[in-house]
Design a protein around this motif. Structure first.
Motif, PDB file in Angstrom:
ATOM      1  N   LEU A  84     -23.278 -21.801 -34.113  1.00  0.00           N
ATOM      2  CA  LEU A  84     -22.412 -22.933 -34.454  1.00  0.00           C
ATOM      3  C   LEU A  84     -21.246 -23.048 -33.481  1.00  0.00           C
ATOM      4  O   LEU A  84     -20.588 -22.063 -33.177  1.00  0.00           O
ATOM      5  CB  LEU A  84     -21.900 -22.781 -35.879  1.00  0.00           C
ATOM      6  N   ARG A  85     -20.984 -24.247 -33.035  1.00  0.00           N
ATOM      7  CA  ARG A  85     -19.902 -24.483 -32.085  1.00  0.00           C
ATOM      8  C   ARG A  85     -18.552 -24.655 -32.772  1.00  0.00           C
ATOM      9  O   ARG A  85     -17.522 -24.390 -32.181  1.00  0.00           O
ATOM     10  CB  ARG A  85     -20.227 -25.707 -31.236  1.00  0.00           C
ATOM     11  N   TYR A  86     -18.553 -25.138 -34.030  1.00  0.00           N
ATOM     12  CA  TYR A  86     -17.289 -25.426 -34.719  1.00  0.00           C
ATOM     13  C   TYR A  86     -17.235 -24.815 -36.117  1.00  0.00           C
ATOM     14  O   TYR A  86     -16.481 -25.260 -36.955  1.00  0.00           O
ATOM     15  CB  TYR A  86     -17.074 -26.947 -34.813  1.00  0.00           C
ATOM     16  N   GLY A  87     -18.042 -23.806 -36.390  1.00  0.00           N
ATOM     17  CA  GLY A  87     -18.045 -23.150 -37.686  1.00  0.00           C
ATOM     18  C   GLY A  87     -18.868 -23.904 -38.711  1.00  0.00           C
ATOM     19  O   GLY A  87     -19.391 -24.988 -38.447  1.00  0.00           O
ATOM     20  N   VAL A  88     -18.976 -23.327 -39.908  1.00  0.00           N
ATOM     21  CA  VAL A  88     -19.836 -23.906 -40.941  1.00  0.00           C
ATOM     22  C   VAL A  88     -19.258 -25.178 -41.542  1.00  0.00           C
ATOM     23  O   VAL A  88     -19.956 -25.927 -42.217  1.00  0.00           O
ATOM     24  CB  VAL A  88     -20.140 -22.886 -42.075  1.00  0.00           C
ATOM     25  N   GLY A  89     -17.974 -25.466 -41.317  1.00  0.00           N
ATOM     26  CA  GLY A  89     -17.354 -26.664 -41.886  1.00  0.00           C
ATOM     27  C   GLY A  89     -17.746 -27.942 -41.182  1.00  0.00           C
ATOM     28  O   GLY A  89     -17.614 -29.032 -41.737  1.00  0.00           O
ATOM     29  N   ALA A  90     -18.250 -27.865 -39.949  1.00  0.00           N
ATOM     30  CA  ALA A  90     -18.628 -29.063 -39.201  1.00  0.00           C
ATOM     31  C   ALA A  90     -19.937 -29.635 -39.763  1.00  0.00           C
ATOM     32  O   ALA A  90     -20.925 -28.909 -39.907  1.00  0.00           O
ATOM     33  CB  ALA A  90     -18.790 -28.740 -37.728  1.00  0.00           C
ATOM     34  N   SER A  91     -19.957 -30.918 -40.077  1.00  0.00           N
ATOM     35  CA  SER A  91     -21.117 -31.535 -40.692  1.00  0.00           C
ATOM     36  C   SER A  91     -22.268 -31.709 -39.704  1.00  0.00           C
ATOM     37  O   SER A  91     -22.059 -32.085 -38.547  1.00  0.00           O
ATOM     38  CB  SER A  91     -20.745 -32.892 -41.281  1.00  0.00           C
ATOM     39  N   ALA A  92     -23.487 -31.474 -40.187  1.00  0.00           N
ATOM     40  CA  ALA A  92     -24.684 -31.681 -39.376  1.00  0.00           C
ATOM     41  C   ALA A  92     -25.423 -32.950 -39.810  1.00  0.00           C
ATOM     42  O   ALA A  92     -26.406 -33.329 -39.185  1.00  0.00           O
ATOM     43  CB  ALA A  92     -25.615 -30.483 -39.512  1.00  0.00           C
ATOM     44  N   ILE A  93     -24.940 -33.613 -40.847  1.00  0.00           N
ATOM     45  CA  ILE A  93     -25.635 -34.799 -41.346  1.00  0.00           C
ATOM     46  C   ILE A  93     -25.003 -36.100 -40.843  1.00  0.00           C
ATOM     47  O   ILE A  93     -25.363 -37.183 -41.286  1.00  0.00           O
ATOM     48  CB  ILE A  93     -25.733 -34.799 -42.884  1.00  0.00           C
ATOM     49  N   VAL A  94     -24.050 -35.983 -39.932  1.00  0.00           N
ATOM     50  CA  VAL A  94     -23.458 -37.155 -39.285  1.00  0.00           C
ATOM     51  C   VAL A  94     -23.606 -36.978 -37.777  1.00  0.00           C
ATOM     52  O   VAL A  94     -23.718 -35.861 -37.281  1.00  0.00           O
ATOM     53  CB  VAL A  94     -21.961 -37.344 -39.656  1.00  0.00           C
ATOM     54  N   ASP A  95     -23.596 -38.115 -37.046  1.00  0.00           N
ATOM     55  CA  ASP A  95     -23.720 -38.031 -35.587  1.00  0.00           C
ATOM     56  C   ASP A  95     -22.453 -37.516 -34.946  1.00  0.00           C
ATOM     57  O   ASP A  95     -21.382 -37.624 -35.393  1.00  0.00           O
ATOM     58  CB  ASP A  95     -24.079 -39.406 -35.003  1.00  0.00           C
TER      59      ASP A  95
END
Length: 155
Positions: A144-155
């Motif tokens: 992960l580049r920005y930790g688990v808080g960064a959303s993967a369901i948005v562009d």
């Protein structure tokens, strides 16, 4: 290691039966790797075909099959074993007709996508199968580049 703090877990396919299923698309802009983990509770001897597609946006824009084969692993009978067995690298996998609970894992590095063509999203799909076959899937994003808080369901 606490998996919830180091791996982004995203539902791909809620448990469903029989029909052709298109999982949710996720972006790999914020992750270097995703394991697509598919669970098949096979209640009928109708094999389940599973494939991975790539897109240029989480809306599924320009969706097409992965061009590069990726490592695939299988637990052929999850009720009696937890041993993962490497399968041939590919962009799709079809289960056997054996009535077992199966786990299938596709190991995808972000570099396996058509990056030059702007592809940075993936999704898992299943072809239509018998109504007694129950399928579900999750995405396990790592590197992960920005930790688990960064959303993967948005562009």
């Amino acid at each position: 290691m606490n998996i919830s703090e180091h791996v982004k877990i995203v539902e791909a396919i809620a448990p469903q039966v029989g029909a052709a299923i298109t999982g949710d698309y996720i972006s790999l802009k914020k992750a270097g790797h995703v394991t697509v983990l598919v669970h098949v509770a096979q209640g009928h001897a109708d094999p389940v075909a599973i494939s991975i597609e790539q897109a240029t946006a989480v809306a599924g824009t320009g969706s097409k099959p992965l061009a590069n084969a990726v490592p695939i692993y299988l637990v052929a009978d999850a009720a009696t074993s937890d041993a993962w067995v490497r399968q041939d690298d590919d962009v799709e996998y079809t289960t056997s007709a054996t009535l077992k609970h199966k786990l299938v894992a596709f190991e995808i590095d972000a570099s396996a996508l058509d990056v030059a063509g702007g592809f940075d999203c993936v999704c898992v799909k299943t072809a239509a199968s018998n109504a007694l076959n129950v399928t579900s899937a999750v995405y396990l994003l790592s590197d992960l580049r920005y930790g688990v808080g960064a959303s993967a369901i948005v562009d």
